[in-house]
Motif scaffolding. Structure first.
Motif, PDB file in Angstrom:
ATOM      1  N   LYS A 129       0.947  -1.166  -0.049  1.00  0.00           N
ATOM      2  CA  LYS A 129       0.008   0.115  -0.287  1.00  0.00           C
ATOM      3  C   LYS A 129       0.943   1.410  -0.037  1.00  0.00           C
ATOM      4  N   ASP A 130       2.084   1.305   0.701  1.00  0.00           N
ATOM      5  CA  ASP A 130       3.099   2.307   0.624  1.00  0.00           C
ATOM      6  C   ASP A 130       3.610   2.403  -0.471  1.00  0.00           C
ATOM      7  N   VAL A 131       3.706   1.526  -1.410  1.00  0.00           N
ATOM      8  CA  VAL A 131       4.407   1.559  -2.653  1.00  0.00           C
ATOM      9  C   VAL A 131       3.632   2.406  -3.839  1.00  0.00           C
ATOM     10  N   ALA A 132       2.318   1.814  -3.797  1.00  0.00           N
ATOM     11  CA  ALA A 132       1.142   2.249  -4.430  1.00  0.00           C
ATOM     12  C   ALA A 132       0.926   4.037  -4.051  1.00  0.00           C
ATOM     13  N   GLN A 133       1.055   4.180  -2.980  1.00  0.00           N
ATOM     14  CA  GLN A 133       0.758   5.708  -2.339  1.00  0.00           C
ATOM     15  C   GLN A 133       1.888   6.550  -2.783  1.00  0.00           C
ATOM     16  N   VAL A 134       3.050   6.196  -2.741  1.00  0.00           N
ATOM     17  CA  VAL A 134       4.248   6.808  -3.200  1.00  0.00           C
ATOM     18  C   VAL A 134       4.240   7.099  -4.900  1.00  0.00           C
ATOM     19  N   VAL A 135       3.645   6.147  -5.505  1.00  0.00           N
ATOM     20  CA  VAL A 135       4.002   6.130  -6.823  1.00  0.00           C
ATOM     21  C   VAL A 135       2.946   7.048  -7.160  1.00  0.00           C
ATOM     22  N   GLU A 136       1.452   7.008  -6.531  1.00  0.00           N
ATOM     23  CA  GLU A 136       0.293   8.029  -6.774  1.00  0.00           C
ATOM     24  C   GLU A 136       1.045   9.548  -6.387  1.00  0.00           C
ATOM     25  N   ASN A 137       1.601   9.753  -5.282  1.00  0.00           N
ATOM     26  CA  ASN A 137       2.195  11.019  -4.840  1.00  0.00           C
ATOM     27  C   ASN A 137       3.319  11.627  -5.817  1.00  0.00           C
ATOM     28  N   ALA A 138       3.941  10.775  -6.275  1.00  0.00           N
ATOM     29  CA  ALA A 138       5.116  11.208  -7.320  1.00  0.00           C
ATOM     30  C   ALA A 138       4.466  11.417  -8.622  1.00  0.00           C
ATOM     31  N   LYS A 139       3.519  11.046  -9.047  1.00  0.00           N
ATOM     32  CA  LYS A 139       2.358  11.120 -10.234  1.00  0.00           C
ATOM     33  C   LYS A 139       2.184  12.698 -10.172  1.00  0.00           C
ATOM     34  N   ALA A 140       1.583  13.026  -8.878  1.00  0.00           N
ATOM     35  CA  ALA A 140       1.165  14.509  -8.780  1.00  0.00           C
ATOM     36  C   ALA A 140       2.240  15.429  -8.825  1.00  0.00           C
ATOM     37  N   LEU A 141       3.198  15.033  -8.677  1.00  0.00           N
ATOM     38  CA  LEU A 141       4.636  15.846  -8.545  1.00  0.00           C
ATOM     39  C   LEU A 141       5.126  15.677 -10.234  1.00  0.00           C
ATOM     40  N   ASN A 142       4.800  15.044 -10.944  1.00  0.00           N
ATOM     41  CA  ASN A 142       5.314  14.673 -12.302  1.00  0.00           C
ATOM     42  C   ASN A 142       6.534  14.132 -12.175  1.00  0.00           C
ATOM     43  N   ARG A 143       6.807  13.316 -11.231  1.00  0.00           N
ATOM     44  CA  ARG A 143       7.963  12.549 -10.978  1.00  0.00           C
ATOM     45  C   ARG A 143       7.734  11.076 -11.279  1.00  0.00           C
ATOM     46  N   PRO A 144       8.631  10.362 -12.261  1.00  0.00           N
ATOM     47  CA  PRO A 144       8.699   9.066 -12.409  1.00  0.00           C
ATOM     48  C   PRO A 144       9.223   8.248 -11.154  1.00  0.00           C
TER      49      PRO A 144
END
Length: 265
Positions: A86-101
């Motif tokens: 769940k943390d992996v998915a959350q960080v990926v979502e957060n990074a997407k909002a920052l336009n970060r791969p």
């Protein structure tokens, strides 16, 4: 110098000069000389197992990878601590909002959902390409993820980790971060290694240069910061030694009786 049984080495900026991007012959000779003294040599790095450096005529005894989340030796796995899904998915979502791969790392592969200049430059330290993969989402769902990596500045850290309560950032470079479980870190990995080999912390020393080495230096009997280390690391180190570009580890080991002049011919 106390009876040293095991030594932990960070890689980038400690064993390898980040300007030259390769280990020196003097450093290689030092490591070989330490092995002749029957000292266990352990790499302690944020790198993945597939990104570990290969050195000529030298094999390390043990490996602490992903900043302590996956530790092993030539015989077996010693310690594993993957990031909660769940943390992996959350960080990926957060990074997407920052336009970060984001890069995700399992024990045998590292793939991303995109690339930017910070991530490309970060991977270049380990001479690794950024591999954008269609299997990114499937890998998150089906495999153990030991580390996340993405480009980020300090002002982005809070947004990167928003709602990711079981993970933390560890960083040694100002343009990118590694993310590991909250319960991990090089200090945790070292404790597992010491238990495995049956050594006390007083029988261990460690060399490092980055902020992700703070826990490592605190977990051993004598923690050594390179002269090129961060100010934060120097502040907590038991001793500051020479610069990586000036063979700091070689001179320290020679001056403290860990190796002898005659081992160098």
């Amino acid at each position: 110098m106390k009876d040293v049984k095991i030594i932990f080495f960070d890689v980038d900026g400690t064993l390898i000069d980040m300007e030259k991007k390769q280990i020196s012959e003097k450093m290689l000779a030092t490591l070989r000389a330490l092995k002749e003294q029957n000292i266990v040599l352990c790499i302690a790095t944020g790198r993945s197992p597939i990104a570990l450096p290969q050195f000529e005529n030298l094999t390390f005894d043990a490996f602490l990878t992903f900043n302590g989340s996956y530790c092993f030796n030539k015989k077996e796995s010693i310690y594993k601590n993957p990031i909660p899904q769940k943390d992996v998915a959350q960080v990926v979502e957060n990074a997407k909002a920052l336009n970060r791969p984001v890069a995700i790392a399992t024990s045998d592969k590292t793939i991303t959902n995109g690339e930017d200049v910070d991530l490309i430059d970060y991977f270049a330290f380990a001479h690794q390409p950024v591999i954008v993969s269609e299997d990114f989402d499937t890998t998150i769902q089906k495999e153990e993820i030991f580390q996340l990596m993405l480009g980020a500045r300090k002002e982005e850290y809070a947004d990167v980790m928003k709602h990711a309560t079981a993970s933390k950032i560890t960083a040694w470079w100002d343009r990118a971060v590694d993310i590991i479980p909250t319960s991990s870190g090089k200090g945790t990995g070292i404790k597992e290694m010491l238990d495995y080999y049956g050594f006390d912390s007083d029988q261990a020393i460690a060399f490092g240069d980055g902020n992700n080495d703070i826990e490592m230096l605190e977990a051993v009997g004598w923690g050594l910061a390179m002269d090129n280390a961060s100010e934060d690391l120097k502040e907590i180190a038991d001793e500051v030694i020479g610069h990586v570009a000036e063979e700091g580890i070689y001179h320290y080991c020679l001056e403290n009786g860990l190796i002898e002049d005659d081992q160098f011919g």
